[in-house]
Design a protein around this motif. Sequence first.
Motif, PDB file in Angstrom:
ATOM      1  N   SER A 195       0.831  -1.210   0.000  1.00  6.71           N
ATOM      2  CA  SER A 195       0.000   0.000   0.000  1.00  6.71           C
ATOM      3  C   SER A 195       0.864   1.259   0.000  1.00  6.71           C
ATOM      4  O   SER A 195       0.545   2.237  -0.675  1.00  6.71           O
ATOM      5  CB  SER A 195      -0.928   0.004   1.210  1.00  6.71           C
ATOM      6  OG  SER A 195      -1.830  -1.083   1.122  1.00  6.71           O
ATOM      7  N   ALA A 196       1.971   1.228   0.740  1.00 10.46           N
ATOM      8  CA  ALA A 196       2.879   2.379   0.765  1.00 10.46           C
ATOM      9  C   ALA A 196       3.493   2.604  -0.613  1.00 10.46           C
ATOM     10  O   ALA A 196       3.621   3.752  -1.064  1.00 10.46           O
ATOM     11  CB  ALA A 196       3.968   2.161   1.808  1.00 10.46           C
ATOM     12  N   LYS A 197       3.858   1.522  -1.318  1.00  8.91           N
ATOM     13  CA  LYS A 197       4.403   1.653  -2.676  1.00  8.91           C
ATOM     14  C   LYS A 197       3.376   2.289  -3.604  1.00  8.91           C
ATOM     15  O   LYS A 197       3.696   3.167  -4.398  1.00  8.91           O
ATOM     16  CB  LYS A 197       4.791   0.279  -3.244  1.00  8.91           C
ATOM     17  CG  LYS A 197       6.052  -0.285  -2.700  1.00  8.91           C
ATOM     18  CD  LYS A 197       6.321  -1.637  -3.360  1.00  8.91           C
ATOM     19  CE  LYS A 197       7.429  -2.379  -2.686  1.00  8.91           C
ATOM     20  NZ  LYS A 197       7.650  -3.709  -3.279  1.00  8.91           N
ATOM     21  N   VAL A 198       2.137   1.834  -3.507  1.00  5.77           N
ATOM     22  CA  VAL A 198       1.077   2.377  -4.360  1.00  5.77           C
ATOM     23  C   VAL A 198       0.881   3.861  -4.079  1.00  5.77           C
ATOM     24  O   VAL A 198       0.757   4.675  -5.000  1.00  5.77           O
ATOM     25  CB  VAL A 198      -0.244   1.596  -4.166  1.00  5.77           C
ATOM     26  CG1 VAL A 198      -1.403   2.302  -4.848  1.00  5.77           C
ATOM     27  CG2 VAL A 198      -0.098   0.176  -4.684  1.00  5.77           C
ATOM     28  N   MET A 199       0.871   4.249  -2.806  1.00  3.92           N
ATOM     29  CA  MET A 199       0.695   5.658  -2.454  1.00  3.92           C
ATOM     30  C   MET A 199       1.866   6.500  -2.948  1.00  3.92           C
ATOM     31  O   MET A 199       1.677   7.619  -3.415  1.00  3.92           O
ATOM     32  CB  MET A 199       0.520   5.824  -0.941  1.00  3.92           C
ATOM     33  CG  MET A 199      -0.776   5.241  -0.423  1.00  3.92           C
ATOM     34  SD  MET A 199      -2.255   5.889  -1.246  1.00  3.92           S
ATOM     35  CE  MET A 199      -2.204   7.579  -0.736  1.00  3.92           C
ATOM     36  N   ASP A 200       3.101   5.970  -2.855  1.00  8.94           N
ATOM     37  CA  ASP A 200       4.273   6.697  -3.358  1.00  8.94           C
ATOM     38  C   ASP A 200       4.170   6.906  -4.859  1.00  8.94           C
ATOM     39  O   ASP A 200       4.456   7.989  -5.363  1.00  8.94           O
ATOM     40  CB  ASP A 200       5.567   5.951  -3.029  1.00  8.94           C
ATOM     41  CG  ASP A 200       5.971   6.097  -1.577  1.00  8.94           C
ATOM     42  OD1 ASP A 200       5.424   6.992  -0.898  1.00  8.94           O
ATOM     43  OD2 ASP A 200       6.833   5.319  -1.121  1.00  8.94           O
ATOM     44  N   ILE A 201       3.752   5.868  -5.583  1.00 12.10           N
ATOM     45  CA  ILE A 201       3.606   5.981  -7.032  1.00 12.10           C
ATOM     46  C   ILE A 201       2.522   6.988  -7.364  1.00 12.10           C
ATOM     47  O   ILE A 201       2.689   7.834  -8.234  1.00 12.10           O
ATOM     48  CB  ILE A 201       3.300   4.599  -7.654  1.00 12.10           C
ATOM     49  CG1 ILE A 201       4.526   3.697  -7.540  1.00 12.10           C
ATOM     50  CG2 ILE A 201       2.863   4.745  -9.112  1.00 12.10           C
ATOM     51  CD1 ILE A 201       4.245   2.252  -7.870  1.00 12.10           C
ATOM     52  N   HIS A 202       1.404   6.940  -6.658  1.00 12.46           N
ATOM     53  CA  HIS A 202       0.301   7.890  -6.892  1.00 12.46           C
ATOM     54  C   HIS A 202       0.774   9.316  -6.646  1.00 12.46           C
ATOM     55  O   HIS A 202       0.496  10.211  -7.436  1.00 12.46           O
ATOM     56  CB  HIS A 202      -0.885   7.556  -5.994  1.00 12.46           C
ATOM     57  CG  HIS A 202      -1.985   8.565  -6.068  1.00 12.46           C
ATOM     58  ND1 HIS A 202      -2.791   8.681  -7.175  1.00 12.46           N
ATOM     59  CD2 HIS A 202      -2.395   9.511  -5.200  1.00 12.46           C
ATOM     60  CE1 HIS A 202      -3.651   9.669  -6.978  1.00 12.46           C
ATOM     61  NE2 HIS A 202      -3.427  10.182  -5.782  1.00 12.46           N
ATOM     62  N   ARG A 203       1.502   9.528  -5.556  1.00 14.04           N
ATOM     63  CA  ARG A 203       1.983  10.869  -5.233  1.00 14.04           C
ATOM     64  C   ARG A 203       2.949  11.352  -6.309  1.00 14.04           C
ATOM     65  O   ARG A 203       2.883  12.490  -6.744  1.00 14.04           O
ATOM     66  CB  ARG A 203       2.657  10.874  -3.862  1.00 14.04           C
ATOM     67  CG  ARG A 203       3.133  12.262  -3.445  1.00 14.04           C
ATOM     68  CD  ARG A 203       3.723  12.284  -2.075  1.00 14.04           C
ATOM     69  NE  ARG A 203       4.818  11.332  -2.012  1.00 14.04           N
ATOM     70  CZ  ARG A 203       5.118  10.614  -0.945  1.00 14.04           C
ATOM     71  NH1 ARG A 203       4.408  10.721   0.147  1.00 14.04           N
ATOM     72  NH2 ARG A 203       6.121   9.779  -0.959  1.00 14.04           N
ATOM     73  N   GLU A 204       3.831  10.476  -6.787  1.00 15.61           N
ATOM     74  CA  GLU A 204       4.791  10.849  -7.823  1.00 15.61           C
ATOM     75  C   GLU A 204       4.081  11.209  -9.120  1.00 15.61           C
ATOM     76  O   GLU A 204       4.412  12.199  -9.762  1.00 15.61           O
ATOM     77  CB  GLU A 204       5.767   9.697  -8.063  1.00 15.61           C
ATOM     78  CG  GLU A 204       6.876  10.044  -9.023  1.00 15.61           C
ATOM     79  CD  GLU A 204       7.887   8.928  -9.138  1.00 15.61           C
ATOM     80  OE1 GLU A 204       8.312   8.658 -10.275  1.00 15.61           O
ATOM     81  OE2 GLU A 204       8.249   8.331  -8.112  1.00 15.61           O
ATOM     82  N   ILE A 205       3.083  10.444  -9.488  1.00 11.91           N
ATOM     83  CA  ILE A 205       2.326  10.732 -10.709  1.00 11.91           C
ATOM     84  C   ILE A 205       1.586  12.052 -10.562  1.00 11.91           C
ATOM     85  O   ILE A 205       1.578  12.877 -11.467  1.00 11.91           O
ATOM     86  CB  ILE A 205       1.338   9.590 -11.020  1.00 11.91           C
ATOM     87  CG1 ILE A 205       2.113   8.349 -11.468  1.00 11.91           C
ATOM     88  CG2 ILE A 205       0.330  10.003 -12.089  1.00 11.91           C
ATOM     89  CD1 ILE A 205       1.273   7.110 -11.585  1.00 11.91           C
ATOM     90  N   THR A 206       0.980  12.291  -9.417  1.00 10.45           N
ATOM     91  CA  THR A 206       0.250  13.538  -9.185  1.00 10.45           C
ATOM     92  C   THR A 206       1.181  14.736  -9.276  1.00 10.45           C
ATOM     93  O   THR A 206       0.859  15.736  -9.909  1.00 10.45           O
ATOM     94  CB  THR A 206      -0.437  13.509  -7.805  1.00 10.45           C
ATOM     95  OG1 THR A 206      -1.307  12.382  -7.763  1.00 10.45           O
ATOM     96  CG2 THR A 206      -1.241  14.772  -7.567  1.00 10.45           C
ATOM     97  N   ILE A 207       2.345  14.627  -8.683  1.00 13.39           N
ATOM     98  CA  ILE A 207       3.311  15.729  -8.720  1.00 13.39           C
ATOM     99  C   ILE A 207       3.780  15.971 -10.144  1.00 13.39           C
ATOM    100  O   ILE A 207       3.860  17.111 -10.596  1.00 13.39           O
ATOM    101  CB  ILE A 207       4.499  15.442  -7.781  1.00 13.39           C
ATOM    102  CG1 ILE A 207       4.031  15.529  -6.328  1.00 13.39           C
ATOM    103  CG2 ILE A 207       5.638  16.435  -8.026  1.00 13.39           C
ATOM    104  CD1 ILE A 207       5.037  15.033  -5.320  1.00 13.39           C
ATOM    105  N   ASN A 208       4.080  14.930 -10.898  1.00 16.40           N
ATOM    106  CA  ASN A 208       4.570  15.081 -12.262  1.00 16.40           C
ATOM    107  C   ASN A 208       3.493  15.591 -13.212  1.00 16.40           C
ATOM    108  O   ASN A 208       3.784  16.306 -14.157  1.00 16.40           O
ATOM    109  CB  ASN A 208       5.140  13.766 -12.786  1.00 16.40           C
ATOM    110  CG  ASN A 208       6.455  13.420 -12.129  1.00 16.40           C
ATOM    111  OD1 ASN A 208       7.141  14.291 -11.602  1.00 16.40           O
ATOM    112  ND2 ASN A 208       6.805  12.154 -12.154  1.00 16.40           N
ATOM    113  N   GLU A 209       2.247  15.223 -12.978  1.00 17.34           N
ATOM    114  CA  GLU A 209       1.175  15.663 -13.864  1.00 17.34           C
ATOM    115  C   GLU A 209       0.699  17.073 -13.545  1.00 17.34           C
ATOM    116  O   GLU A 209       0.117  17.733 -14.377  1.00 17.34           O
ATOM    117  CB  GLU A 209      -0.013  14.693 -13.773  1.00 17.34           C
ATOM    118  CG  GLU A 209       0.247  13.388 -14.460  1.00 17.34           C
ATOM    119  CD  GLU A 209      -0.943  12.464 -14.389  1.00 17.34           C
ATOM    120  OE1 GLU A 209      -1.935  12.792 -13.702  1.00 17.34           O
ATOM    121  OE2 GLU A 209      -0.888  11.405 -15.020  1.00 17.34           O
ATOM    122  N   ASN A 210       0.939  17.555 -12.355  1.00 15.67           N
ATOM    123  CA  ASN A 210       0.485  18.879 -11.939  1.00 15.67           C
ATOM    124  C   ASN A 210       1.668  19.727 -11.473  1.00 15.67           C
ATOM    125  O   ASN A 210       1.745  20.098 -10.305  1.00 15.67           O
ATOM    126  CB  ASN A 210      -0.538  18.762 -10.798  1.00 15.67           C
ATOM    127  CG  ASN A 210      -1.756  17.990 -11.221  1.00 15.67           C
ATOM    128  OD1 ASN A 210      -2.259  18.189 -12.312  1.00 15.67           O
ATOM    129  ND2 ASN A 210      -2.220  17.098 -10.375  1.00 15.67           N
TER     130      ASN A 210
END
Length: 111
Positions: free
Chosen positions: A78-93
């Motif tokens: 779950s922590a890996k998924v959240m890290d990936i989500h946060r990274e994608i959000t930061i890169n897309e915005n």
Amino acid sequence: MPARGPANGLLGAGQAYKEESEFMIMLTKTSDERFIVNHLQIECIELIPETKIVMMNRDFYLVRESVQEIIEKIADYSAKVMDIHREITINENPKPAAPRSSGSTRPGYRR
């Protein structure tokens, strides 16, 4: 039936999943067969002498891992998924760029 893999869906001869799965949580049946389970489909974990994982569809698996190990694997995944989500959000915005100066300092002047 060959095991599924990340690139083409199947693992060829001689290929194996990494020790720590990048996909879901990897567990070991009492028969030493390794498998990957979607932790979101786990309904409950029963403590009979073995660890029994009951899935939402009422299927179950007897596994070698303890409840604590399973919980740690779920938390890590779950922590890996959240890290990936946060990274994608930061890169897309990304932060908006500062407005460029037109060279004129007069207020209200436009080219």
